[in-house]
Design a protein around this motif. Sequence first.
Motif, PDB file in Angstrom:
ATOM      1  N   THR A  49      21.326  58.032 -66.165  1.00 22.68           N
ATOM      2  CA  THR A  49      21.232  56.926 -67.102  1.00 22.68           C
ATOM      3  C   THR A  49      19.796  56.779 -67.589  1.00 22.68           C
ATOM      4  O   THR A  49      18.856  57.187 -66.901  1.00 22.68           O
ATOM      5  CB  THR A  49      21.671  55.612 -66.429  1.00 22.68           C
ATOM      6  OG1 THR A  49      20.704  55.235 -65.442  1.00 22.68           O
ATOM      7  CG2 THR A  49      23.042  55.751 -65.778  1.00 22.68           C
ATOM      8  N   ILE A  50      19.627  56.185 -68.756  1.00 20.77           N
ATOM      9  CA  ILE A  50      18.298  55.914 -69.293  1.00 20.77           C
ATOM     10  C   ILE A  50      17.796  54.593 -68.716  1.00 20.77           C
ATOM     11  O   ILE A  50      18.531  53.614 -68.642  1.00 20.77           O
ATOM     12  CB  ILE A  50      18.337  55.852 -70.840  1.00 20.77           C
ATOM     13  CG1 ILE A  50      18.863  57.171 -71.407  1.00 20.77           C
ATOM     14  CG2 ILE A  50      16.956  55.523 -71.412  1.00 20.77           C
ATOM     15  CD1 ILE A  50      18.069  58.401 -71.032  1.00 20.77           C
ATOM     16  N   GLY A  51      16.529  54.575 -68.332  1.00 18.26           N
ATOM     17  CA  GLY A  51      15.951  53.396 -67.714  1.00 18.26           C
ATOM     18  C   GLY A  51      15.760  52.240 -68.676  1.00 18.26           C
ATOM     19  O   GLY A  51      15.904  52.378 -69.897  1.00 18.26           O
ATOM     20  N   SER A  52      15.415  51.108 -68.128  1.00 20.03           N
ATOM     21  CA  SER A  52      15.174  49.899 -68.904  1.00 20.03           C
ATOM     22  C   SER A  52      14.120  50.167 -69.975  1.00 20.03           C
ATOM     23  O   SER A  52      13.119  50.842 -69.719  1.00 20.03           O
ATOM     24  CB  SER A  52      14.709  48.788 -67.966  1.00 20.03           C
ATOM     25  OG  SER A  52      14.486  47.607 -68.686  1.00 20.03           O
ATOM     26  N   GLY A  53      14.350  49.655 -71.176  1.00 18.57           N
ATOM     27  CA  GLY A  53      13.421  49.857 -72.281  1.00 18.57           C
ATOM     28  C   GLY A  53      13.387  51.282 -72.785  1.00 18.57           C
ATOM     29  O   GLY A  53      12.488  51.651 -73.533  1.00 18.57           O
ATOM     30  N   GLY A  54      14.347  52.105 -72.374  1.00 12.74           N
ATOM     31  CA  GLY A  54      14.400  53.503 -72.813  1.00 12.74           C
ATOM     32  C   GLY A  54      13.429  54.405 -72.066  1.00 12.74           C
ATOM     33  O   GLY A  54      13.227  55.555 -72.453  1.00 12.74           O
ATOM     34  N   ALA A  55      12.813  53.933 -70.990  1.00 15.99           N
ATOM     35  CA  ALA A  55      11.818  54.708 -70.253  1.00 15.99           C
ATOM     36  C   ALA A  55      12.419  55.385 -69.032  1.00 15.99           C
ATOM     37  O   ALA A  55      13.023  54.733 -68.186  1.00 15.99           O
ATOM     38  CB  ALA A  55      10.667  53.804 -69.814  1.00 15.99           C
ATOM     39  N   GLY A  56      12.239  56.685 -68.942  1.00 19.74           N
ATOM     40  CA  GLY A  56      12.648  57.446 -67.773  1.00 19.74           C
ATOM     41  C   GLY A  56      14.152  57.619 -67.645  1.00 19.74           C
ATOM     42  O   GLY A  56      14.928  57.133 -68.468  1.00 19.74           O
ATOM     43  N   VAL A  57      14.533  58.331 -66.602  1.00 20.40           N
ATOM     44  CA  VAL A  57      15.946  58.596 -66.317  1.00 20.40           C
ATOM     45  C   VAL A  57      16.214  58.244 -64.859  1.00 20.40           C
ATOM     46  O   VAL A  57      15.480  58.663 -63.968  1.00 20.40           O
ATOM     47  CB  VAL A  57      16.303  60.075 -66.592  1.00 20.40           C
ATOM     48  CG1 VAL A  57      17.734  60.375 -66.176  1.00 20.40           C
ATOM     49  CG2 VAL A  57      16.082  60.425 -68.056  1.00 20.40           C
ATOM     50  N   LYS A  87      22.497  53.975 -54.929  1.00 22.82           N
ATOM     51  CA  LYS A  87      21.329  54.848 -54.790  1.00 22.82           C
ATOM     52  C   LYS A  87      20.764  55.065 -56.188  1.00 22.82           C
ATOM     53  O   LYS A  87      21.483  55.503 -57.096  1.00 22.82           O
ATOM     54  CB  LYS A  87      21.742  56.174 -54.159  1.00 22.82           C
ATOM     55  CG  LYS A  87      20.591  57.133 -53.933  1.00 22.82           C
ATOM     56  CD  LYS A  87      21.121  58.412 -53.284  1.00 22.82           C
ATOM     57  CE  LYS A  87      20.012  59.421 -53.062  1.00 22.82           C
ATOM     58  NZ  LYS A  87      20.551  60.664 -52.468  1.00 22.82           N
ATOM     59  N   ALA A  88      19.471  54.756 -56.377  1.00 21.21           N
ATOM     60  CA  ALA A  88      18.804  54.929 -57.675  1.00 21.21           C
ATOM     61  C   ALA A  88      17.679  55.944 -57.504  1.00 21.21           C
ATOM     62  O   ALA A  88      16.745  55.724 -56.724  1.00 21.21           O
ATOM     63  CB  ALA A  88      18.250  53.596 -58.165  1.00 21.21           C
ATOM     64  N   LYS A  89      17.771  57.060 -58.233  1.00 21.81           N
ATOM     65  CA  LYS A  89      16.815  58.155 -58.098  1.00 21.81           C
ATOM     66  C   LYS A  89      16.179  58.449 -59.456  1.00 21.81           C
ATOM     67  O   LYS A  89      16.881  58.642 -60.450  1.00 21.81           O
ATOM     68  CB  LYS A  89      17.545  59.401 -57.582  1.00 21.81           C
ATOM     69  CG  LYS A  89      16.677  60.623 -57.433  1.00 21.81           C
ATOM     70  CD  LYS A  89      17.516  61.786 -56.937  1.00 21.81           C
ATOM     71  CE  LYS A  89      16.683  63.050 -56.820  1.00 21.81           C
ATOM     72  NZ  LYS A  89      17.505  64.197 -56.407  1.00 21.81           N
ATOM     73  N   SER A  90      14.845  58.482 -59.502  1.00 25.24           N
ATOM     74  CA  SER A  90      14.129  58.823 -60.733  1.00 25.24           C
ATOM     75  C   SER A  90      14.100  60.340 -60.863  1.00 25.24           C
ATOM     76  O   SER A  90      13.603  61.035 -59.980  1.00 25.24           O
ATOM     77  CB  SER A  90      12.702  58.265 -60.697  1.00 25.24           C
ATOM     78  OG  SER A  90      12.014  58.626 -61.872  1.00 25.24           O
ATOM     79  N   THR A  91      14.617  60.871 -61.972  1.00 26.14           N
ATOM     80  CA  THR A  91      14.744  62.324 -62.113  1.00 26.14           C
ATOM     81  C   THR A  91      13.786  62.936 -63.131  1.00 26.14           C
ATOM     82  O   THR A  91      13.825  64.133 -63.361  1.00 26.14           O
ATOM     83  CB  THR A  91      16.189  62.711 -62.511  1.00 26.14           C
ATOM     84  OG1 THR A  91      16.485  62.130 -63.777  1.00 26.14           O
ATOM     85  CG2 THR A  91      17.187  62.257 -61.464  1.00 26.14           C
ATOM     86  N   LYS A  92      12.923  62.138 -63.739  1.00 26.61           N
ATOM     87  CA  LYS A  92      11.945  62.667 -64.702  1.00 26.61           C
ATOM     88  C   LYS A  92      10.540  62.342 -64.222  1.00 26.61           C
ATOM     89  O   LYS A  92      10.341  61.766 -63.167  1.00 26.61           O
ATOM     90  CB  LYS A  92      12.191  62.085 -66.104  1.00 26.61           C
ATOM     91  CG  LYS A  92      13.554  62.434 -66.682  1.00 26.61           C
ATOM     92  CD  LYS A  92      13.697  63.918 -66.906  1.00 26.61           C
ATOM     93  CE  LYS A  92      15.072  64.260 -67.439  1.00 26.61           C
ATOM     94  NZ  LYS A  92      15.408  65.630 -67.390  1.00 26.61           N
TER      95      LYS A  92
END
Length: 193
Positions: A49-57, A87-92
Amino acid sequence: MAATGCSSGGDDKPGAAETKEPTATVAPTDSPAPEPAVKTLELGAPAETIGSGGAGVLELTPSSIVYVTGSMSTKPSKDVFAFIAVKAKSTKAVAAEQVAPISGGGWKWVAKDGQAIGEGNGESYNVVADSFNAGGPVEPGTFVWDGIAFDLAKAQRGGTLLYTDGNGTAYRWTVPAADAGAQVAQLKKELAP
């Protein structure tokens, strides 16, 4: 035999083929085009999914659900709390954060009758499990455990978990009407009254 065409001057030009621009015609329709089918994932399946405000994944994985009639601090205003471990994982290469409900996105519970219920409704905003209470940005290359809660009537157990990301894209997971997932025992222990 070579095809010949006529120029505006009337001179024949051997070997010049008559060309005609293709034209497209659009037939009018009385009904709109069908919308693409929405894929519903099973509990435990990840979605990018795209993060809040369109920042990150963020790769989000709702992994477990428990239904409890109360927690250490509160009782439901309806019949039961549904608490989901995520579980929330930052992939970028940049930090990413889940979308907050106040911005029009985030998590919702969709009951079998179609009623959409926002995260933190009723008394569920008071339900906290210490090991599933991350919140905030997730740094690149890391993951956190978070939790979301809903205050539900007994008839609303089971249904669909809906998440709308920073681009407005909706993701759906089927949620069983009974406790399920690898973190059930830990959730029950932490949410016990």
